[in-house]
Each structure stands twice: as C-alpha cells, then as structure tokens.
Write a protein that holds these residues in place. Sequence first.
Motif, mmCIF file in Angstrom:
data_model
loop_
_atom_site.group_PDB
_atom_site.id
_atom_site.type_symbol
_atom_site.label_atom_id
_atom_site.label_comp_id
_atom_site.label_asym_id
_atom_site.label_seq_id
_atom_site.Cartn_x
_atom_site.Cartn_y
_atom_site.Cartn_z
ATOM 1 N N ASN A 598 0.864 -1.182 0.000
ATOM 2 C CA ASN A 598 0.000 0.000 0.000
ATOM 3 C C ASN A 598 0.898 1.228 0.000
ATOM 4 O OD1 ASN A 598 -1.966 1.918 0.280
ATOM 5 N ND2 ASN A 598 -2.909 1.025 2.092
ATOM 6 N N SER A 599 1.150 1.801 -1.181
ATOM 7 C CA SER A 599 2.021 2.957 -1.297
ATOM 8 C C SER A 599 1.617 3.782 -2.504
ATOM 9 C CB SER A 599 3.496 2.532 -1.434
ATOM 10 O OG SER A 599 3.688 1.783 -2.620
ATOM 11 N N ALA A 600 1.960 5.093 -2.459
ATOM 12 C CA ALA A 600 1.675 6.027 -3.547
ATOM 13 C C ALA A 600 0.207 6.000 -3.956
ATOM 14 C CB ALA A 600 2.566 5.748 -4.757
ATOM 15 N N GLY A 601 -0.672 5.703 -2.985
ATOM 16 C CA GLY A 601 -2.098 5.703 -3.277
ATOM 17 C C GLY A 601 -2.593 4.476 -3.999
ATOM 18 N N ARG A 602 -1.737 3.452 -4.127
ATOM 19 C CA ARG A 602 -2.136 2.249 -4.852
ATOM 20 C C ARG A 602 -2.026 1.036 -3.934
ATOM 21 N NH1 ARG A 602 -0.829 2.200 -11.159
ATOM 22 N NH2 ARG A 602 -1.498 4.315 -11.658
ATOM 23 N N SER A 603 -3.156 0.392 -3.697
ATOM 24 C CA SER A 603 -3.175 -0.845 -2.910
ATOM 25 C C SER A 603 -3.125 -2.022 -3.873
ATOM 26 C CB SER A 603 -4.435 -0.921 -2.046
ATOM 27 O OG SER A 603 -4.440 0.113 -1.084
ATOM 28 N N VAL A 604 -2.111 -2.858 -3.701
ATOM 29 C CA VAL A 604 -1.918 -4.026 -4.553
ATOM 30 C C VAL A 604 -2.247 -5.278 -3.745
ATOM 31 C CG1 VAL A 604 -0.284 -5.329 -5.959
ATOM 32 C CG2 VAL A 604 -0.134 -2.831 -5.861
ATOM 33 N N TYR A 605 -3.038 -6.176 -4.346
ATOM 34 C CA TYR A 605 -3.492 -7.386 -3.657
ATOM 35 C C TYR A 605 -2.856 -8.622 -4.281
ATOM 36 C CZ TYR A 605 -7.004 -4.524 -1.335
ATOM 37 O OH TYR A 605 -7.634 -3.573 -0.568
ATOM 38 N N HIS A 606 -2.743 -9.659 -3.471
ATOM 39 C CA HIS A 606 -2.208 -10.937 -3.941
ATOM 40 C C HIS A 606 -2.857 -12.063 -3.150
ATOM 41 C CE1 HIS A 606 1.192 -11.461 -0.711
ATOM 42 N NE2 HIS A 606 0.181 -10.797 -0.214
ATOM 43 N N ASN A 607 -2.511 -13.289 -3.525
ATOM 44 C CA ASN A 607 -3.019 -14.479 -2.835
ATOM 45 C C ASN A 607 -1.989 -14.955 -1.835
ATOM 46 O OD1 ASN A 607 -4.022 -14.865 -6.006
ATOM 47 N ND2 ASN A 607 -5.628 -15.162 -4.494
#
Length: 769
Positions: A598-607
């Motif tokens: 969660n950085s630079a306004g972008r939340s990245v998801y994974h399994n």
Amino acid sequence: MTDLPVLRLLLNLRPTPQYQTSLIIKPLIPLILLCPALSVMAESGTPDHQQAQQQQTGTWPSNIAASSSASGLTKQTPTATVLPTIVVTAIRSGRDAFELPASVDRIDTSTIASAGPRVNLSEALVRVPGISVLNRQNYAQDLQISSRGFGARSTFGVRGVRLYTDGIPATMPDGQGQAANFDLESAERLEVLRGPFSALYGNASGGVIQLFTENPQPGQNLEAGVSAGSDGLLRETLKSSGKSGDLSHVLSLSNMEIDGYREHSAAKRQLLNAKLGYDLSPDSSLMLLFNALHMPEAQDPLGLTRSDVNANPKAVAQPALDYNTRKSVDQNQLGAVFKGRMGSGDIQITAYAGTRDVRQFQSIPVAPQNNPNHGGGVIDLDRNYQGMDLRYSTEHSLLNQPLRLTAGISLDQMEEERKGFQNFQVNNGVTTLGILGALKRNETNTASNVDPYIQAEWDVDPQWMLSAGLRSSHVRFKSNDHYMINGTTPANSNPDGNPDDSGSRQFSDLTPVFGALYRYSPDLNLYATAGQSFETPTLNEVAYRNNAVQTAGLNNTVQASSGWHYEAGIKARLAEQLRVNAALFRADVDDEIAVLSNSAGRSVYHNVGKTRRQGAELAIESQPFDNLRLNAALTYLDASYRNRFNLGSSGDAVAAGNQIPGTSKTMAFFEAEWAIQPYLKTALELRHSGKIYVDDRNSDAADSYTIASLRLVAEHSFGPYTLQGLARLDNLTDRNYIGSVIVNESNGRFFEPAQGRNWLLGLKLNRQF
C-alpha cells in the motif's frame, strides 16, 4: 399529518446538483397520504371493511399477530407456550427451517422493532450465531459484516457476504455490497443463511442476508413515528400499508439525524421504500419495488490509534478535521417481481435497475497526491446497475417419493464512471484543504456475471431427505483508463508517468453443494452438508498491479479464492417450549486474498495461500413459563492463516497460525423477556465479544467485552388507533470498549470506539381504516 417534521424536512430538501436524483422522493409523499383515503373509499361498505371496523375496541389487546403491518412492536400472547414454526425462503423455497439441512435463522418484525431505532442491521443481527455485524459509529463507512469469518477483512463496504432486499441484490457482481438502503421500518423479516448452501448465491457468498418487506393485510393503515436517543439521534417515520381487492401497497419514509458519539461523526439519512402489488389472477402476481437513499455529507471521524483511544475515545483523528472527511451518497433502485404458474410448476422473474452516486473526501496528505500515479484524495463514483433472475420450480416423483426441482439463471451487470480528484487547491501559494481539486483518476469500469443454477430436494423415504445444488458462475471485469500522463509508459520505468491501467479479467467456477437430513423423530433432525465456494477479487482489488512482475493493465496475478465448506448439525424441538439448533462447521480456503503493498495511493493485492475457519454455533429458544421467553446465541470461531506470507517490500511476515483480523473467537448473546402484562414487556440483553486482532500480523487487538441492555415495550389500542412505545438503555455499566476495527489500516488508526451508556425512546401511532 402534513405538519409532521419528517414531511417538512423532505419537502424542503434541496439536493446539490450532483445529487438531483433524490427529487424522485418528493412526488411520492402525497401518495402516501392519499393511499389510505382512496382505499377506504374503495372498501367502504364491503363486508370485510365492516368486519374490520367492528373489531376495533378501546381495550388493551390480548394478542397481536406478529405479521400485522399495524404494529412494529408486536408480541405473542403470554398464555401461549408453543413456539411458532419458522418458515424461510433462504434456499429459494418456502420451507420450515426445521426441515432444511442448513443453518438459517429468521428475525421477525417484532424483534427488529424492539432491537433499536431500526437504522442499522447491527441492532437485530446480534442474536444470530455465526454472524458479526459491527457498528462503526461512522455513517460514512458501511457496517462491518461477516459470516463465520467471511467478510471480516473488508476495510470498507461489505464483502464475503451476499445482501438482498426483496430478492434484489445489494451486492454487485464483483462481490462488493452495502446495506445502507435496507429499510428496517417496513421489514417483515430478515433471513440469514450460513454454511455450504450459501454458495448457491454465487460469488463471495460466505453467507447470505436477506430483507423482505412486509406483506400488507386487508384494510388500510397509516403510521407515524418518532424516536430520539443519545448523541442527538432523531428519527421520524411515516408509513402507509394496506390491501384492497387485488391491489396492495407499502410506502415507507424515514428521516434520521444524529450528531454522533465521536467528534466529526454527524450524519443525515433519508430513505424511501415502496412495494406495490397486484394479483393478476389466483395463480399469478406482479410486485413493483422502489427504493431511494439520500445521505448528504456524512462526516468521517476516521479510526483512532491506541494512544488516542486511551486519551479520549470520543476524539477525532486530526486529519479528519484538516481535510473535512465526509461522504455523500444518493441511490435509486427500481425492481419488479412476477410470480405465476407455468405448466406443472411455478415461475418467478425478478428484474431491477438502479443508480448510485458517491462522493467521498479522504484524509490523504498533499505530498503523496503529487505523485503522478496517485489516484487523489476524493472519490467520485457514478454507477448504473441492472440485472434479472429467472427461476422455475416444480415438483415430481422419483421412486414414488417427492422430488422438488428449481432451475434458474442470474444475470447482473454494473457500469461505473470512477474519478479521483485531489482534496486540496493551491491558489497564490495558499493551500486550502478539504475541497475538490485537480483530476487524478478517470476510468470506466464494468463488472458482470452470468450464473445458471439448479437445486434438488428428494425425500428418499419418510426419514431421509437428500439435497443438492450446482451453480456455474462466470464473472467478468473490464476497465478503460482515460487518465494517462506521458502516454502508456509503465510507471516502474518512468516515475513521472501515469500508465494506461486499462484491462480485463475473467473468473469462472462450478460450485456444487450436497446435503442430507435424517429425521430421527418428529422433533429431532440431524443433517450434514458440504459444498464449494469461490470469491473473486473486487474491482478495487484488481485496479493496481505489482509492477515488479507486470507492466501494464489490471492486476492479473491475483486470482479468485476457492474453498470447501463442511457442516454437521442438529435441530431439536424439546417439548413445545424449547428449540435448540447446534452446528459444527469448517471451511478450508485456497488462495485467500490479502494486501501485498500500500504505497503512492495504490493498494496491490495478492493471494496468500490457505486459511481455515472452523467452529461451533448454538442457538436456544425457550419459553419455560407462560410469560417468560429466553433466547441465547453462542459462537466459537477459529479463523486463521495456514501459511506464512510476506507483506510486500516492508520485509514483515505473517506467521502461519495467525488469526484472521476482524474476527472474534467467541461471541454470545442472551435475552430474557418477561411479559408483565399482555400489553407490556421488559427484557434484559447480554452481549459478549472476544478480542479482535487489527491486522494480519496480529500486532494489536481490540479487547474483549461484555455489555448489558434493558428494554421496555408497550402497546395500547383505543378505537381504530394503536399507540406503541419503546424504551432502551444500552451499555448499562457505561463500559469503554472498541466497537469495531479498521483492518490493516496503514496509519495505525485501527480502532473505532463504541458508545458508552446510551438511551432510546420511541413512539408510534397507527390508524387503521
């Protein structure tokens, strides 16, 4: 009647240009007032109407039917000790819940009415085992709803649990839902389904919660009510309902205002719910549904850190004041349901369409928003959604034993224009916070599903019943990005660019379910079920990719999770005064979805691998004496990660065995209701929750708590009028505790304190024509 405060507020409503859709509410207000008069004119002189008039007396009622639309504070006759049969439609057929191989509960209108001001689902659902509904004391954020641990990790909105109102989904095709438009004022009942059979409702259905609007009774009723409570709560209601010949109607208006328990948590919510029915023939009917929600600028106090809570649980996070965090919502929805006979079976067609407009000001600081990749600090959402469900049910015979079949298809689609703006402006070197700034995000997103399904129930013999179902789910996402800087250069190779984030994803799966019920005796049933489920990531969870492994488009590395659910239970009616339901359950999920970074306004998801949710539920309903009723709901839940995984580039790791955040291992509800007189009841309620971890690392937790509440319900009839009263005192010991947590909050503001000791008084006046 036209001088009621709720009417003055709604008639004087002046929506901002972004929310003109709320004007559709105003023309319906005169209709509510006219419906009873028109119906009386149509019915006057008829035998049914004359009989209804003759039945009006000035005495205290000795018995009031629970289904009566005239009374939200209804009650059973104190002299009756036989517990009523609970009929539910949770698995798409009207059946006695005792005869179903599933955990399903029904909450009737009398319980809903006495549980609180009829604003939030958390008021009534606390009495259902396995269900957690946490009230954030924050109307800018949705309730935190989970079923056996599914949905607990959601930081906003409702996911992992499917929501329906009168058969119309409040959950979008991507699995994200909201419950703000649930009108508890006109609700006849809530139905809650848990366990393997929930998978028959499709994507992200760890459980199913359905609201059904009341069915009007012959005659006409007009009802006005007002409720007031702690923290500036004021709620006004107006409802008309009735049936005349082949026509029926329910029209419900409510206006709620509250200052809020915490600073900067004031809110207003106006809700309209309408249900118009017409009997086309003895075997067919048409029902029209309309629902409108207007919530202007609900303030968001944000969560608090541990030190903030210890210093002042009513406090507001300073960024909430700096940026004036708030959220406005307007939603309008129209639906139609046709039921009729076709050949030897029954057909049901449900169609709906709606719009939802959202503008939310967040507290994201200025500096991160200067990053070209940042989506801004203001969310602006304009959504259209529609869908339909076609269903055919029939009964046959197999080996001379009854066989019930249901087949259908669900088609749902949403399209949204999503924009992001900076939450500040800079003019002449002066920065002003909390206002709409420059555009930072602009995209068109669509999500759709096509889900055929089939269910079967076969009574093999008088003792055994077998159930099975299969749903084939096909979910598709598509996003067209209209906001790019420096062309389509990937952000990881050009830090000054915003790349093209357009893309599409597709998910498909078959979800079978099997069940068996054994009738050991007329009052004891044993059952076991098993089924498969799957949950796609939401549109928000595929919006941003991991640039280390992917350079363009939507996140194509996060996959849908899938799981197998198992349940074994017992349903017992011990004499006529005691009902017991008990269940053991387990769900093993592969490819659980969680936050990678969660950085630079972008939340990245994974399994993150495997999880397990297992536990036990116990529900007891008893009437040991004519004037005493006891209810208890107990839950034990062990929800944990089975694999170790890393949290992005931070280097932190989540250990195998950590508890899934947002879940509590123990929950309990107890209620003792005493009928002092047929028209006067009092009750003591106890509610307990174990500690709840705030993040995947289990770095902190909200402490366990137990609170007590008292309520008093009264009702008096005189002539054609009925006066109803409700008094509640909650959190009797004025305990300080955390009502909910914001899971994995990146700033450490996890905690949302609950109200201290608080009161509620409500009055309703009903006129029967």
